[in-house]
Design an enzyme around this catalytic site. Sequence first.
Site, short mmCIF file in Angstrom:
data_model
loop_
_atom_site.label_atom_id
_atom_site.label_comp_id
_atom_site.label_asym_id
_atom_site.label_seq_id
_atom_site.Cartn_x
_atom_site.Cartn_y
_atom_site.Cartn_z
N HIS A 46 0.84 -1.09 0.07
CA HIS A 46 -0.37 -0.12 0.04
C HIS A 46 0.88 1.09 0.13
O HIS A 46 1.77 1.33 0.18
CB HIS A 46 -1.15 0.27 1.20
N GLU A 104 1.10 4.33 1.66
CA GLU A 104 1.55 4.54 3.09
C GLU A 104 2.76 3.69 3.52
O GLU A 104 3.54 4.10 4.17
CB GLU A 104 0.50 4.38 4.02
N CYS A 118 -6.32 1.97 5.77
CA CYS A 118 -6.93 0.51 5.65
C CYS A 118 -6.06 0.65 7.73
O CYS A 118 -5.98 1.28 8.07
CB CYS A 118 -7.24 0.25 5.01
N CYS A 167 -2.75 -0.80 7.36
CA CYS A 167 -2.48 1.20 6.96
C CYS A 167 -2.31 2.04 8.69
O CYS A 167 -1.06 2.39 8.59
CB CYS A 167 -2.33 2.20 5.98
#
Length: 144
Positions: free
Chosen positions: A48, A50, A78, A81
């Site tokens: 992801h 992040e 999410c 993260c």
Amino acid sequence: MRLALAAAGRAALGGDVPVGAVVLAADGTTVLATGHNEREATGDPTAHAEVLALRRAAERLGEWRLSGCTLVVTLEPCTMCAGALVQSRVDRVVYGARDEKAGAAGSLWDVVRDRRLNHRPEVIGDVLADDCAGLLTTFFRHDR
């Protein structure tokens, strides 16, 4: 946020959901690292924006504690993260579009401000939210 939006555009070019992230140093202006979703490109479910930006910032600083830093991301983090944000000790997270289906910074859950955790970053949401949401809407309308 404009730098994060540019990173999100790179994700879309690679066939990934257009989410981009930037880690700023404690001075609030120095860019330590950027990231964009790379799950499709790498086959890594943890790739992801992040997580990648946090990893790169930690590598650049030579330590895992990102105290004083700010993570700017185009989509509300999410749960994975959000956990990474807490663990990395960033001081604040700034996000663009809310994620009502999976957001963990206030929409569906509020992992980053859970009082049971030892670190709670400041959360600033809805920054350039329309631009961030529009990028996602266009992607899902045309590319999926």
